[in-house]
Write a protein that holds these residues in place. Structure first.
Motif, mmCIF file in Angstrom:
data_model
loop_
_atom_site.group_PDB
_atom_site.id
_atom_site.type_symbol
_atom_site.label_atom_id
_atom_site.label_comp_id
_atom_site.label_asym_id
_atom_site.label_seq_id
_atom_site.Cartn_x
_atom_site.Cartn_y
_atom_site.Cartn_z
ATOM 1 N N PRO A 188 -71.594 18.924 -21.069
ATOM 2 C CA PRO A 188 -72.302 19.235 -22.313
ATOM 3 C C PRO A 188 -73.637 18.489 -22.383
ATOM 4 N N ILE A 189 -74.726 19.242 -22.562
ATOM 5 C CA ILE A 189 -76.034 18.598 -22.748
ATOM 6 C C ILE A 189 -76.086 18.111 -24.202
ATOM 7 N N PRO B 276 -77.228 17.143 -27.901
ATOM 8 C CA PRO B 276 -78.221 17.840 -28.740
ATOM 9 C C PRO B 276 -79.626 17.236 -28.668
ATOM 10 N N ILE B 277 -79.743 15.922 -28.475
ATOM 11 C CA ILE B 277 -81.070 15.304 -28.468
ATOM 12 C C ILE B 277 -81.932 15.874 -27.336
ATOM 13 N N PHE B 278 -81.284 16.189 -26.203
ATOM 14 C CA PHE B 278 -82.063 16.712 -25.076
ATOM 15 C C PHE B 278 -82.485 18.160 -25.331
ATOM 16 N N GLU B 279 -81.596 18.929 -25.976
ATOM 17 C CA GLU B 279 -81.965 20.303 -26.330
ATOM 18 C C GLU B 279 -83.107 20.293 -27.341
ATOM 19 N N PHE B 280 -83.029 19.347 -28.264
ATOM 20 C CA PHE B 280 -84.077 19.196 -29.270
ATOM 21 C C PHE B 280 -85.423 18.878 -28.591
ATOM 22 N N LEU B 281 -85.400 17.916 -27.669
ATOM 23 C CA LEU B 281 -86.633 17.522 -26.978
ATOM 24 C C LEU B 281 -87.206 18.686 -26.178
ATOM 25 N N ASP C 254 -61.414 5.824 -21.037
ATOM 26 C CA ASP C 254 -62.013 6.391 -22.248
ATOM 27 C C ASP C 254 -63.488 6.724 -22.082
ATOM 28 N N GLU C 255 -63.845 7.102 -20.871
ATOM 29 C CA GLU C 255 -65.228 7.475 -20.604
ATOM 30 C C GLU C 255 -65.278 8.957 -20.263
ATOM 31 N N ASP C 256 -66.382 9.596 -20.636
ATOM 32 C CA ASP C 256 -66.544 11.007 -20.319
ATOM 33 C C ASP C 256 -67.145 11.180 -18.930
ATOM 34 N N ALA C 257 -66.471 11.971 -18.111
ATOM 35 C CA ALA C 257 -66.984 12.239 -16.766
ATOM 36 C C ALA C 257 -66.669 13.680 -16.387
#
Lengths: 350, 350
Positions: free
Chosen positions: B277-278, B280-285, B326-329
């Motif tokens: 998942p990208i 939202p801040i990167f999609e915004f930029l 508990d980390e996303d990978a």
């Protein structure tokens, strides 16, 4: 090619990459045994020679060059400020007897000018060679909006190694020990905010002007003299088993703040004025700047950049060894007993 | 007491000494086995545990936080930028398998404000604790005339150690290996000159404003999220003997400049968009800044701050181990054979 949005924002990755290529030969010229990588990875790698050390202790220091950097910028002369950067760091680690292994630099600027950056890094490489350490990493940061056009700042980091049993920490300093001062090369890299105020604001001089009474030396020449790197002298003495009990780098804070860093509480250092020649630049600063003697010795090195503390009976021999390396050194004082209510550093007239 | 001439020139040694006293407990809270000195000497000393290493290799890195520092200054929030500083350095050394030992910081400012400096150093100490390294030295430089009032810069420096035979350098990366991406915590500390241009110049937002479409998150909150420190995850995996062939820190230059640093010439990395998942801040930029996809992946981490390259048959297990922390990978791509005329990093649609 289309200008990238990042470039529009003032950051040019291509120019930074070109710089990395340009400095490669300069940087690799500092490499020595132990260096494992070429520039360009995520980090710098250095193999420690464990055969040489039973209990290796890593000794590290970081420093900048203060506003001496402003003089380099004003004079548009960038090839020696890197020597100062290395000197300020390695002189801090050699005082405990450590051999410098490697160095890294941080160079940040508003707009990257590759010729300026290259000159700065050449100076750093020069300093590294003098100190015998390898330049194994660095960061060049283009920070539009933080630095003014044409301005930059520098930070340096060094790591050295010393055998644990050979750490010089001053704990063996004793009453009667002699202070041997080794000459400085000039103002070194401390006190420049005051120096600049006196030269530029109060006296209204420019960097190209000659300093009155200093035999035609210009402001830029005098104020940009590179800080002396004491590593070869100190390591040579230690290799010759000189019985050095303590070493003091006269850095920010001068005699008064630095000598106490290694002095046992029961000792005070008596510094005998007149036992070494005060270079004309310091007399000029004191007179023109109306600086008290106390403040001179708290701000500047006053001609002595490093002090070795040795037993009285060895002082002559150590002096002789230093002079044999063509360096100026003087017996500038001695260690006296100290009561709790006394200062740790005392100036004495001879 | 009479004002000293040095103080008149804008440098206050007493204030600097007061700062050193104030930060002492913060700094010593990071100490661990190996640290030999208290703050205040000429240098920091660290005893290397030679029993643990047959051929110890020292790994070092220096970095800053770029113009993310401007956001901290604008928002007058200084307690997390130090985490970024540590992160940028330690993430660069853990990629070769090194355990961080110690850290030093360089803090330079126009006029020393002790509360700001103390907040910054608290953040650095926080980052050091996360990375398991000791803060054993630093330099605080007051440089009137170089920095504007209220502004400062930071440089960090870390040293770690790795057994020579266990250095992860990417040379064992092979075709079919899987790229496992570990989530970033936000923009981290790269690309901020562009971020600032978009937010402040083009969109005219202020640091206290909410970002449109981002669920009430303010500009300061999003842009000051501390850079993730990946040291505990990576060291945990290595301790569990995870067969990691290469590790990439997605730092300045994004995917395109960083993955090639460790990739053999015969390999290319195929990054499959849509496998993670990208944020939202990167999609915004990308949208508000009209940034091409290519430039997004060359400037930002786009949600992935670190990439591990592992054999295909081990990918699931490594993913499981990371998720157990508990980390996303995510499995975000694979290694393909590469011809000399092909790029080293390719984006692929899924």
């Amino acid at each position: 090619m289309k200008t990238s949005r990042y470039e529009e924002a003032g950051v040019n990755i291509d120019k930074a990459n070109a710089l990395v290529e340009a400095i490669k030969p300069i940087v690799t010229s500092t490499y020595k045994r132990g260096v494992l990588t070429e520039i360009g990875g995520f980090s710098g790698l250095f193999a420690l020679d464990t055969d040489q050390y039973k209990e290796p202790v890593l000794v590290s220091s970081t420093d900048g060059v203060g506003t001496k950097i402003k003089i380099a910028i004003m004079a548009n002369r960038h090839d020696t400020i890197g020597i100062d950067l290395v000197a300020m760091c390695v002189n801090d680690i050699v005082v405990c007897g450590a051999t410098p292994l490697f160095f890294l630099d941080y160079f940040s600027t508003g707009v990257l000018e590759n010729d300026v950056a290259q000159a700065v890094i050449s100076g750093i490489a020069n300093g590294c060679k003098q100190a015998g350490c390898a330049l194994i990493g660095g960061e060049t940061a283009e920070m539009p909006g933080l630095y003014r056009a044409g301005e930059y700042d520098l930070a340096g980091f060094t790591v050295g190694v010393v055998e644990r049993s050979k750490i010089i920490d001053g704990s063996e300093i004793g009453v009667g020990n002699v202070l041997i001062g080794i000459a400085s090369s000039g103002i070194h890299s401390n006190g420049y905010s005051l120096v600049r105020k006196i030269f530029f604001e109060e006296l209204g001089l420019g960097v190209a002007d000659e300093i009155p009474g200093l035999d035609g030396v210009t402001v830029a020449e005098e104020l940009l003299r590179p800080t002396k790197i004491y590593v070869p002298i100190v390591l040579h003495l230690l290799k010759a088993s000189a019985p050095i009990k303590g070493i003091v780098h006269i850095t920010g804070g001068g005699f008064f703040d630095n000598i106490p860093r290694i002095l046992p509480a029961s000792c005070k250092a008596v510094v005998r004025k007149g036992t070494w020649p005060i270079p004309p630049i310091f007399e000029f600063l004191q007179e023109k700047g109306s600086i008290s003697e106390e403040e001179m010795f708290r701000t500047f090195n006053c001609g002595i950049g490093m002090i070795l503390i040795v037993p009285e009976q060895d002082a002559k021999d150590v002096l002789f060894q230093i002079q044999a390396m063509d360096e100026d050194a003087f017996p500038i004082g001695y260690i006296d007993p100290r009561r709790d209510d006394e200062p740790q550093v005392v100036l004495e007239d001879i």
